[in-house]
Design a protein around this motif. Structure first.
Motif, mmCIF file in Angstrom:
data_model
loop_
_atom_site.group_PDB
_atom_site.id
_atom_site.type_symbol
_atom_site.label_atom_id
_atom_site.label_comp_id
_atom_site.label_asym_id
_atom_site.label_seq_id
_atom_site.Cartn_x
_atom_site.Cartn_y
_atom_site.Cartn_z
ATOM 1 N N LYS A 29 -2.776 -2.638 -7.897
ATOM 2 C CA LYS A 29 -2.460 -3.741 -7.005
ATOM 3 C C LYS A 29 -3.630 -4.722 -6.984
ATOM 4 C CE LYS A 29 -1.934 -1.104 -3.487
ATOM 5 N NZ LYS A 29 -1.671 -0.603 -2.112
ATOM 6 N N GLU A 31 -3.878 -6.936 -4.469
ATOM 7 C CA GLU A 31 -4.215 -7.111 -3.064
ATOM 8 C C GLU A 31 -4.919 -5.866 -2.533
ATOM 9 O OE1 GLU A 31 -4.064 -9.832 -1.679
ATOM 10 O OE2 GLU A 31 -2.773 -10.925 -3.063
ATOM 11 N N ASP A 33 -5.797 -3.247 0.449
ATOM 12 C CA ASP A 33 -5.322 -2.674 1.704
ATOM 13 C C ASP A 33 -6.526 -2.479 2.612
ATOM 14 O OD1 ASP A 33 -4.166 -1.352 3.766
ATOM 15 O OD2 ASP A 33 -3.220 0.207 2.553
ATOM 16 N N GLU A 35 -6.614 -1.372 5.627
ATOM 17 C CA GLU A 35 -6.414 -0.398 6.698
ATOM 18 C C GLU A 35 -7.595 0.557 6.756
ATOM 19 O OE1 GLU A 35 -3.055 2.844 8.202
ATOM 20 O OE2 GLU A 35 -2.799 1.731 6.330
ATOM 21 N N HIS A 209 5.765 -2.446 0.693
ATOM 22 C CA HIS A 209 5.163 -3.229 1.762
ATOM 23 C C HIS A 209 3.658 -3.017 1.708
ATOM 24 C CE1 HIS A 209 6.573 -4.850 5.906
ATOM 25 N NE2 HIS A 209 6.748 -5.719 4.946
ATOM 26 N N VAL A 210 2.904 -4.062 1.463
ATOM 27 C CA VAL A 210 1.470 -3.952 1.291
ATOM 28 C C VAL A 210 0.778 -4.837 2.304
ATOM 29 C CG1 VAL A 210 -0.468 -4.349 -0.272
ATOM 30 C CG2 VAL A 210 1.678 -3.447 -1.154
ATOM 31 N N PRO A 211 -0.189 -4.322 3.045
ATOM 32 C CA PRO A 211 -0.953 -5.192 3.937
ATOM 33 C C PRO A 211 -1.988 -5.960 3.151
ATOM 34 C CG PRO A 211 -1.716 -2.956 4.146
ATOM 35 C CD PRO A 211 -0.543 -2.909 3.212
ATOM 36 N N MET A 212 -2.141 -7.239 3.428
ATOM 37 C CA MET A 212 -3.147 -8.044 2.764
ATOM 38 C C MET A 212 -3.927 -8.814 3.818
ATOM 39 S SD MET A 212 -1.132 -11.326 1.207
ATOM 40 C CE MET A 212 -2.681 -12.120 0.849
ATOM 41 N N ARG A 252 -4.998 -8.616 9.266
ATOM 42 C CA ARG A 252 -4.040 -8.045 8.334
ATOM 43 C C ARG A 252 -2.661 -8.605 8.609
ATOM 44 N NH1 ARG A 252 -3.249 -3.051 9.630
ATOM 45 N NH2 ARG A 252 -2.267 -2.470 7.681
ATOM 46 N N THR A 254 1.513 -8.663 6.826
ATOM 47 C CA THR A 254 2.395 -7.949 5.913
ATOM 48 C C THR A 254 2.839 -8.853 4.791
ATOM 49 O OG1 THR A 254 3.149 -6.552 7.705
ATOM 50 C CG2 THR A 254 4.521 -6.640 5.743
ATOM 51 N N SER A 267 -0.931 4.327 -6.075
ATOM 52 C CA SER A 267 -1.299 3.979 -4.714
ATOM 53 C C SER A 267 -1.121 5.138 -3.757
ATOM 54 C CB SER A 267 -0.489 2.769 -4.220
ATOM 55 O OG SER A 267 0.895 3.097 -4.175
#
Length: 268
Positions: A29, A31, A33, A35, A209-212, A252, A254, A267
């Motif tokens: 990825k 982007e 994450d 988190e 669904h990836v947090p950026m 962050r 979505t 991932s």
């Protein structure tokens, strides 16, 4: 040049480095994450992901260039040949990573289009003077032009300061790539979000669904605390106004992004 293989080594080595960098964008990825990581900024996330890709790109370049020497590719300076391959690989990585980070799926398409145009347009197979006018026009604008010529210098011999001119031009491509990835990328965030949302709605590709991270302006709270607000702030309405600060923070959000099945497994 002693053999046809040595003459073609510059083209196919550069092609391998470009394809290797592009495959990294497919497997991993682009982007980050955030988190569990507090206080990370967009630029830090971008550079951090680039450093991960850079380590893999350096390993790819070492394998390709050392492998070429093992099979007998001619070179006047093996150390310069390997160093040129590593720097060229990092240059191609910075370009492809910036395109994918800034334009998303469109950037991946542009990376493929560029490699198709660079094979005939960077004088890798035939002298540029023998190519159609279109390729002669874009010849000075292609990264392959300078990557191939720099590697040819290490294979057939150095001529004046040409080698450093080619390396310097590649460094300019790196600077432009970081400008795109760090500055212009923010201007394209909304467009990419709309594009990715439409792709997710089709269910035609593997989507997760990836947090950026997105950069937003932090706001300073009023200097009046709760106990003094009624007295002091009522007499000074301006102090109640919340003004944007020069400092920035990252939050962050979505984001729908496309990942290959290999990336989805990695991932996890």
């Amino acid at each position: 040049v002693a053999s046809y293989g040595s003459a073609m080594a510059a083209l196919f080595t550069n092609l391998s480095l470009w394809i290797g960098a592009f495959v990294l964008m497919v497997i991993f990825k682009t982007e980050v994450d955030a988190e569990g990581v507090a206080g990370i900024t967009v630029r830090q996330a971008y550079v951090g992901r680039f450093l991960l890709f850079a380590m893999l790109a350096v390993a790819q370049a070492l394998i390709v260039c050392i492998g070429n020497l093992v099979i007998g590719i001619q070179t006047v300076n093996p150390v310069a040949y390997i160093a040129t391959g590593v720097f060229t690989g990092l240059t191609y990585l910075s370009i492809i990573y910036a395109l994918c980070a800034a334009f998303g799926h469109v950037g991946r398409g542009l990376a493929i289009l560029l490699v198709i145009m660079q094979i005939p347009g960077a004088s890798g197979l035939y002298p540029i003077e023998l190519m159609p006018a279109f390729f002669r026009a874009i010849y000075p604008l292609l990264p392959f032009t300078y990557g191939i010529d720099a590697m040819r210098e290490t294979i057939a011999g150095f001529y004046g300061a040409h080698y450093w001119r080619f390396i310097g031009t590649l460094a300019v491509f790196v600077a432009l790539a970081f400008l795109l990835g760090l500055v212009l990328r923010r201007r394209l965030a909304n467009l990419n979000r709309v594009f990715n949302r439409e792709i997710a709605a089709t269910e035609a590709q593997v989507i997760q669904h990836v947090p950026m991270l997105r950069r937003v302006r932090a706001q300073r709270a009023s200097r009046c605390d709760a106990s003094q607000r009624a007295s002091r702030c009522s007499a000074s309405p301006r102090s109640e106004t919340v003004r944007p600060s020069r400092s920035h923070r990252a939050r962050r959000v979505t984001y729908w992004v496309y990942v290959s099945p290999m990336s989805a497994r990695a991932s996890r």
